[in-house]
Enzyme design. Structure first.
Site, PDB file in Angstrom:
ATOM      1  N   HIS A  92     -46.490  13.111  -2.657  1.00 44.26           N
ATOM      2  CA  HIS A  92     -47.117  12.996  -1.344  1.00 44.26           C
ATOM      3  C   HIS A  92     -46.037  12.911  -0.273  1.00 44.26           C
ATOM      4  O   HIS A  92     -44.846  12.977  -0.587  1.00 44.26           O
ATOM      5  CB  HIS A  92     -48.054  11.782  -1.285  1.00 44.26           C
ATOM      6  CG  HIS A  92     -47.365  10.456  -1.454  1.00 44.26           C
ATOM      7  ND1 HIS A  92     -46.912  10.001  -2.679  1.00 44.26           N
ATOM      8  CD2 HIS A  92     -47.051   9.487  -0.559  1.00 44.26           C
ATOM      9  CE1 HIS A  92     -46.357   8.808  -2.523  1.00 44.26           C
ATOM     10  NE2 HIS A  92     -46.434   8.474  -1.243  1.00 44.26           N
ATOM     11  N   ASP A  96     -40.628   7.263   1.669  1.00 45.75           N
ATOM     12  CA  ASP A  96     -40.015   6.691   0.466  1.00 45.75           C
ATOM     13  C   ASP A  96     -40.133   7.622  -0.735  1.00 45.75           C
ATOM     14  O   ASP A  96     -39.645   7.297  -1.820  1.00 45.75           O
ATOM     15  CB  ASP A  96     -40.594   5.310   0.152  1.00 45.75           C
ATOM     16  CG  ASP A  96     -42.090   5.327  -0.108  1.00 45.75           C
ATOM     17  OD1 ASP A  96     -42.783   6.185   0.469  1.00 45.75           O
ATOM     18  OD2 ASP A  96     -42.580   4.470  -0.878  1.00 45.75           O
ATOM     19  N   ASP A 224     -47.969   3.465 -10.699  1.00 45.52           N
ATOM     20  CA  ASP A 224     -47.721   2.680  -9.488  1.00 45.52           C
ATOM     21  C   ASP A 224     -48.005   1.197  -9.743  1.00 45.52           C
ATOM     22  O   ASP A 224     -49.083   0.829 -10.212  1.00 45.52           O
ATOM     23  CB  ASP A 224     -48.622   3.235  -8.386  1.00 45.52           C
ATOM     24  CG  ASP A 224     -48.520   2.504  -7.057  1.00 45.52           C
ATOM     25  OD1 ASP A 224     -47.638   1.650  -6.902  1.00 45.52           O
ATOM     26  OD2 ASP A 224     -49.329   2.823  -6.161  1.00 45.52           O
ATOM     27  N   GLY A 397     -52.875   1.300   0.604  1.00 42.65           N
ATOM     28  CA  GLY A 397     -53.004   2.590  -0.059  1.00 42.65           C
ATOM     29  C   GLY A 397     -52.686   2.535  -1.542  1.00 42.65           C
ATOM     30  O   GLY A 397     -52.645   3.579  -2.198  1.00 42.65           O
ATOM     31  N   HIS A 398     -52.450   1.334  -2.059  1.00 44.90           N
ATOM     32  CA  HIS A 398     -52.026   1.191  -3.447  1.00 44.90           C
ATOM     33  C   HIS A 398     -53.078   0.466  -4.282  1.00 44.90           C
ATOM     34  O   HIS A 398     -53.746  -0.460  -3.821  1.00 44.90           O
ATOM     35  CB  HIS A 398     -50.698   0.428  -3.521  1.00 44.90           C
ATOM     36  CG  HIS A 398     -49.565   1.145  -2.877  1.00 44.90           C
ATOM     37  ND1 HIS A 398     -48.778   2.057  -3.540  1.00 44.90           N
ATOM     38  CD2 HIS A 398     -49.084   1.096  -1.604  1.00 44.90           C
ATOM     39  CE1 HIS A 398     -47.865   2.528  -2.718  1.00 44.90           C
ATOM     40  NE2 HIS A 398     -48.033   1.958  -1.538  1.00 44.90           N
TER      41      HIS A 398
END
Length: 584
Positions: A92, A96, A224, A397-398
């Site tokens: 994406h 980072d 993640d 968003g995680h």
């Protein structure tokens, strides 16, 4: 050229238990940022050996990294193997994950001078657009071959088959990456959460992930870990839209300034939608915000009527309640648009008692101090400040713990390696893996620099590669860890410079010692202390000279030793000591 596949096809022909597959972690494990890993297939002497890089991101400096602008992965491994790199795959468009590509392409510390031609970079149109903006600024756009992909597309990259699986995140068009290798499927989750009501109605393709799990199976999952410690499910991004609508209604007669990540186009869309519904015009502030909104409009990721957009220079033509400004600077960066606003130094916008500032983000770990300073500055100017501690103006968003458990139940991996997060986050993720049935001996906790090999015997750590920080201070590679330590010591303890002149023939101190200090003591108020220090250092030099020492470097060591002992005993501090002994 890449072979784009429009539909999934049998992949068992790719399996070959004799061909090794390795995963090399270059960043992103034990930290927030610098996300970068390499997947390689084939032995070192195999002419068809393929290395594919998944992401190449940067990290922002901590408060004690004085003068440092950015932190990059160590590119040593990639330089040593540049000829085998078949391309970069982007999950994406966050900095980072994409921000270090321009530095990788440079000649000095990167691989630019080793490339035979443009390096293929694969990703969604949005991810490529966000990455290209930075690469173009560096004048290196000609060194990449941009190859856009669609959701679900399969691409041959060297001997590897790469599949782009849609996931939801805080930037549109994010992907998980399924790498179909000779040793089976390696699944990289990308940054994700299970948002069932996303702003763009593009949901994670859990059906495809489940199909892979049920057919080929997932040999290795890398997932993640950022929010693994947080219980429950991550809230939907659309929840923020309702809060923003309420907020605009409550502040109808005030000018509203919002700050968020320039890449968070879903948040920008919701801010703009709420503003327009409230009868406001929308202005952007900050170069990256302006460029990204234009990119989003061009790619139809954003839907904002042109009639509702105005230039920031026109806002004074409208009443405060008719304006919404979308700005950069949500992380408290001192030179960002919002940072300048907080100090009253922004040339476009002066804040006062008729303004409401909305920080629609969470502080990145390490940035809390900067964000708090900006909030204090805004409040001193009389503005109201609303942040996630006051209203739910941000949604992560995680994936949180229940998202991750759901994901693990679908994937059912043979091996599991937590990635992307601080070490405690990865430990929490590993515990979730065990809770969901992955055997403890098949969960491997890795760190930057680790090399794993996937074979018919399983997954094992087989080595290490360089993985230290590459600091950016103006240009790449001009500072190292030693310089950072010196800067930290200077900031915390100060510096003492000792200057003396000696006659090596007679063995006498002719001039000095003289002490010049910054940050240790204030010289006009410490004359007696400085005189005593000079006497102590002079005695040490005279003793050394009387012992027959004539080497200037040895005399400087004696001066440093004497000064250090004196300073430590008298002030309990350890400043940097720089002795300068001159001979006649």
């Amino acid at each position: 050229m890449a072979d784009a596949r429009t539909k999934q096809q049998p992949l068992t022909a790719r399996l070959d238990p004799k061909v090794p597959v390795r995963i090399v972690f270059l960043g992103g494990l034990g930290e927030i940022g610098r996300n970068c890993m390499a997947i390689e297939q084939g032995a070192a002497d195999d002419p068809d050996r393929t290395i594919v890089l998944i992401d190449c991101g940067l990290m922002f400096p901590e408060m004690n990294m004085h003068g440092i602008d950015l932190i990059l992965p160590d590119f040593t491994y990639l330089r040593d193997n540049a000829k085998q790199i078949a391309g970069i795959v982007l999950t994406h468009g966050h900095e980072d994950h994409i921000g270090a590509i321009q530095y990788l392409l440079r000649d000095n510390d990167g691989i630019g001078h080793l490339l035979d031609g443009p390096l293929p970079v694969y990703g969604s149109k949005l991810a490529l657009g966000l990455a290209s903006s930075r690469i173009e600024e560096a004048g290196l756009l000609g060194r990449i071959d941009r190859r856009s992909v669609e959701d679900g597309q399969q691409i041959d990259v060297g001997s590897l088959l790469i599949e782009f699986i849609p996931v939801t995140h805080s930037v549109p068009h994010a992907h998980a990456i399924a790498v179909h290798t000779a040793q089976g499927v390696v699944l990289h989750s990308g940054d994700f959460k299970l948002d069932l009501t996303p702003v763009d109605e593009r949901r994670a393709d859990l059906a495809r992930i489940g199909q892979i799990a049920k057919t080929e199976g997932v040999r290795l999952l890398m997932s993640d870990s950022t929010n693994a410690e947080e219980p429950g499910f991550a809230p939907s991004e659309t929840n923020v839209g309702g809060v923003l609508t309420t907020l605009f209604a409550q502040h109808r007669d005030r000018r509203i300034v919002t700050a968020s990540f320039a890449s968070h186009l879903h948040r920008i869309q919701q801010i703009a939608t709420a503003a327009i519904a409230d009868g406001r015009k929308v202005a952007t502030l900050g170069l990256s915000m302006k460029k990204n909104i234009r990119l989003g409009l061009d790619l139809k990721v954003l839907n904002i009527p042109e009639s509702s957009l105005i230039d920031i220079s026109e806002i004074d033509k409208y009443e405060p309640g008719q304006i919404c400004v979308i700005s950069t600077g949500s992380q408290g960066e001192p030179m960002s648009a919002l940072g300048l606003m907080a100090r009253g130094e922004n040339k476009f916008l002066k804040l006062g008692e008729s303004d409401t500032v909305v920080l629609s983000s969470h502080a990145i770990p390490g940035n809390e101090g900067n964000v708090n300073k900006v909030i204090d500055g805004l409040l001193r100017l009389g503005a109201d400040v609303i942040h996630s501690g006051v209203m739910d103006v941000h949604a992560t968003g995680h994936a949180q713990a229940d998202d991750i458990k759901t994901y693990l139940s679908i994937v059912n991996p043979e091996w599991f390696v937590p990635i992307h997060g601080e070490y405690r986050h990865m430990v929490a993720n590993a515990k979730l893996g065990e809770l969901m049935g992955v055997p403890r001996n098949r969960i491997i906790q890795c760190e930057d620099g680790d090399v794993l090999e996937l074979s018919s015997d399983g997954l094992a750590q087989v080595g290490r590669v360089p993985s230290g920080y590459l600091y950016v201070d103006g240009i790449v590679g001009d500072v190292g860890s030693g310089v950072i330590r010196d800067r930290q010591k200077l900031a915390e303890e100060g510096v003492i410079v000792v200057v003396a002149t000696v006659d090596v023939q007679t063995g006498k101190v002719l001039v000095g010692p003289e002490i010049i200090t910054r940050g240790w003591v204030y010289a006009p108020e410490a004359e007696a202390l400085l005189d005593e220090a000079c006497d102590t250092i002079a005695d040490a030099l005279e003793r050394a000279l009387s012992d027959g020492i004539r080497d200037v470097e040895q005399l400087e060591r004696e001066a440093r030793r004497a000064a250090g002992k004196f300073v430590s005993e008298r002030t309990k501090r350890r400043p940097m000591i720089v002795p300068v002994v001159m001979e006649t």
